[in-house]
Motif scaffolding. Structure first.
Motif, PDB file in Angstrom:
ATOM      1  N   ASP A   1       0.838  -1.197   0.000  1.00 26.37           N
ATOM      2  CA  ASP A   1       0.000   0.000   0.000  1.00 26.37           C
ATOM      3  C   ASP A   1       0.874   1.248   0.000  1.00 26.37           C
ATOM      4  N   ASN A   2       0.853   1.953  -1.109  1.00 19.65           N
ATOM      5  CA  ASN A   2       1.755   3.091  -1.244  1.00 19.65           C
ATOM      6  C   ASN A   2       1.037   4.380  -1.656  1.00 19.65           C
ATOM      7  N   ALA A   3      -0.282   4.347  -1.715  1.00 21.01           N
ATOM      8  CA  ALA A   3      -1.051   5.493  -2.221  1.00 21.01           C
ATOM      9  C   ALA A   3      -0.806   6.762  -1.401  1.00 21.01           C
ATOM     10  N   GLU A   4      -0.781   6.638  -0.076  1.00 16.09           N
ATOM     11  CA  GLU A   4      -0.585   7.810   0.793  1.00 16.09           C
ATOM     12  C   GLU A   4       0.789   8.444   0.552  1.00 16.09           C
ATOM     13  N   ASN A   5       1.789   7.606   0.333  1.00 17.37           N
ATOM     14  CA  ASN A   5       3.145   8.089   0.093  1.00 17.37           C
ATOM     15  C   ASN A   5       3.237   8.846  -1.239  1.00 17.37           C
ATOM     16  N   ILE A   6       2.581   8.323  -2.267  1.00 15.12           N
ATOM     17  CA  ILE A   6       2.566   8.995  -3.582  1.00 15.12           C
ATOM     18  C   ILE A   6       1.841  10.335  -3.476  1.00 15.12           C
TER      19      ILE A   6
ATOM     20  N   LYS B   1       3.203  14.269  -4.317  1.00 11.55           N
ATOM     21  CA  LYS B   1       2.485  15.287  -5.098  1.00 11.55           C
ATOM     22  C   LYS B   1       2.510  16.632  -4.371  1.00 11.55           C
ATOM     23  N   GLY B   2       2.300  16.602  -3.059  1.00  9.23           N
ATOM     24  CA  GLY B   2       2.345  17.832  -2.262  1.00  9.23           C
ATOM     25  C   GLY B   2       3.738  18.435  -2.219  1.00  9.23           C
TER      26      GLY B   2
ATOM     27  N   GLN C   1       8.466  -1.456  -9.956  1.00  8.09           N
ATOM     28  CA  GLN C   1       8.422  -0.858 -11.297  1.00  8.09           C
ATOM     29  C   GLN C   1       7.191   0.042 -11.449  1.00  8.09           C
ATOM     30  N   GLU C   2       6.075  -0.395 -10.872  1.00  7.15           N
ATOM     31  CA  GLU C   2       4.841   0.394 -10.931  1.00  7.15           C
ATOM     32  C   GLU C   2       5.018   1.732 -10.211  1.00  7.15           C
ATOM     33  N   VAL C   3       5.655   1.679  -9.028  1.00  5.21           N
ATOM     34  CA  VAL C   3       5.877   2.915  -8.262  1.00  5.21           C
ATOM     35  C   VAL C   3       6.863   3.827  -9.007  1.00  5.21           C
ATOM     36  N   LYS C   4       7.911   3.251  -9.580  1.00  4.17           N
ATOM     37  CA  LYS C   4       8.852   4.063 -10.366  1.00  4.17           C
ATOM     38  C   LYS C   4       8.121   4.762 -11.499  1.00  4.17           C
ATOM     39  N   GLN C   5       7.203   4.048 -12.153  1.00  3.65           N
ATOM     40  CA  GLN C   5       6.440   4.646 -13.246  1.00  3.65           C
ATOM     41  C   GLN C   5       5.588   5.810 -12.747  1.00  3.65           C
ATOM     42  N   GLN C   6       4.980   5.645 -11.552  1.00  7.34           N
ATOM     43  CA  GLN C   6       4.198   6.739 -10.956  1.00  7.34           C
ATOM     44  C   GLN C   6       5.093   7.950 -10.690  1.00  7.34           C
ATOM     45  N   VAL C   7       6.293   7.690 -10.169  1.00 13.19           N
ATOM     46  CA  VAL C   7       7.237   8.772  -9.877  1.00 13.19           C
ATOM     47  C   VAL C   7       7.647   9.459 -11.175  1.00 13.19           C
ATOM     48  N   TYR C   8       7.939   8.687 -12.219  1.00 13.91           N
ATOM     49  CA  TYR C   8       8.313   9.278 -13.514  1.00 13.91           C
ATOM     50  C   TYR C   8       7.208  10.196 -14.019  1.00 13.91           C
ATOM     51  N   GLU C   9       5.968   9.751 -13.903  1.00 12.23           N
ATOM     52  CA  GLU C   9       4.844  10.577 -14.368  1.00 12.23           C
ATOM     53  C   GLU C   9       4.780  11.890 -13.594  1.00 12.23           C
TER      54      GLU C   9
ATOM     55  N   LEU D   1       7.230  13.386 -12.133  1.00 16.89           N
ATOM     56  CA  LEU D   1       8.431  14.200 -12.371  1.00 16.89           C
ATOM     57  C   LEU D   1       8.528  14.742 -13.799  1.00 16.89           C
ATOM     58  N   LYS D   2       7.598  14.379 -14.669  1.00 16.41           N
ATOM     59  CA  LYS D   2       7.656  14.866 -16.064  1.00 16.41           C
ATOM     60  C   LYS D   2       7.826  16.386 -16.158  1.00 16.41           C
ATOM     61  N   PRO D   3       7.104  17.183 -15.362  1.00 15.45           N
ATOM     62  CA  PRO D   3       7.298  18.640 -15.454  1.00 15.45           C
ATOM     63  C   PRO D   3       8.674  19.109 -14.951  1.00 15.45           C
ATOM     64  N   PHE D   4       9.438  18.208 -14.331  1.00 16.37           N
ATOM     65  CA  PHE D   4      10.709  18.578 -13.718  1.00 16.37           C
ATOM     66  C   PHE D   4      11.902  17.920 -14.411  1.00 16.37           C
TER      67      PHE D   4
END
Length: 196
Positions: free
Chosen positions: A93-98, A102-103, A127-135, A137-140
């Motif tokens: 469960d990683n939703a709260e961390n993601i 965002k904040g 890999q799924e979490v890395k993909q979320q992080v990549y998304e 970080l796209k503006p950065f």
């Protein structure tokens, strides 16, 4: 005594935890009274819930990034579970961390450092979490980096963890533009077929 100079810096340490102190969402290290840059470091998981005690990774971050002109270091980890060594079962469960990331990304950073190392290669959840992080970080992308050494002895390595960098080339840290992975053709084809 003539010509002596006295320097003082106060290191402020702030940790953000869940109620049970079993998960850490942020570690903020700030040199008060020092003008400098602000960096977000993306790691894998926190090792301690005690902000009074620094592990080796935190010491290497302070010693190397401080010298590079960063007076504020914010550490966010892909997984918030506090443990010495993350186990695959702790990545559920990683939703709260993601959401926390965002904040954080609403703040102004001079640099973002990918420092999660190369563990869990092939683990689907990681890999799924890395993909979320990549998304996120796209503006950065213009300010996202990874570690490399001055001599480029480790130039072939990617996503170097600060602990590895500290043990192998402390005092020789340099930031290299991070290359975000390209979307695989098979994934793109699957998405295209789903949209037909």
């Amino acid at each position: 005594m003539e010509n002596i100079v006295k320097e003082t810096s106060l290191l402020e340490r702030t940790g953000v935890f869940d109620e049970d102190s079993k998960r850490r969402f942020e570690l903020r290290l700030t040199y008060n009274g020092m003008k400098g840059k602000k960096i977000l470091v993306v790691g894998i998981n926190p090792a301690s819930n005690n902000i009074q005690v620094f592990d080796n990774t935190t010491n290497y971050l302070l010693n190397n990034l401080g010298v590079m002109g960063y007076s504020e270091i914010v550490v966010w980890n892909m997984f918030a579970e506090i443990c010495v060594k993350l186990k695959p079962g702790q990545t559920i469960d990683n939703a709260e961390n993601i959401e926390y990331l965002k904040g954080l990304l609403k703040e102004k950073f001079d640099a973002v450092l990918i420092g999660w190392g190369n563990t869990f290669i092939g683990n689907k959840k990681v890999q799924e979490v890395k993909q979320q992080v990549y998304e996120l970080l796209k503006p950065f992308t213009k300010i996202t980096y990874e570690l490399i050494d001055n001599d480029k002895k480790y130039a072939g390595l990617r996503n170097i963890h600060p602990l590895f960098a500290g043990q192998r080339f402390s005092g020789q840290w340099k930031l290299r533009k991070y290359e975000f992975p390209k979307e695989e053709k098979t994934q793109k084809k699957e998405k295209d077929h789903a949209n037909i």
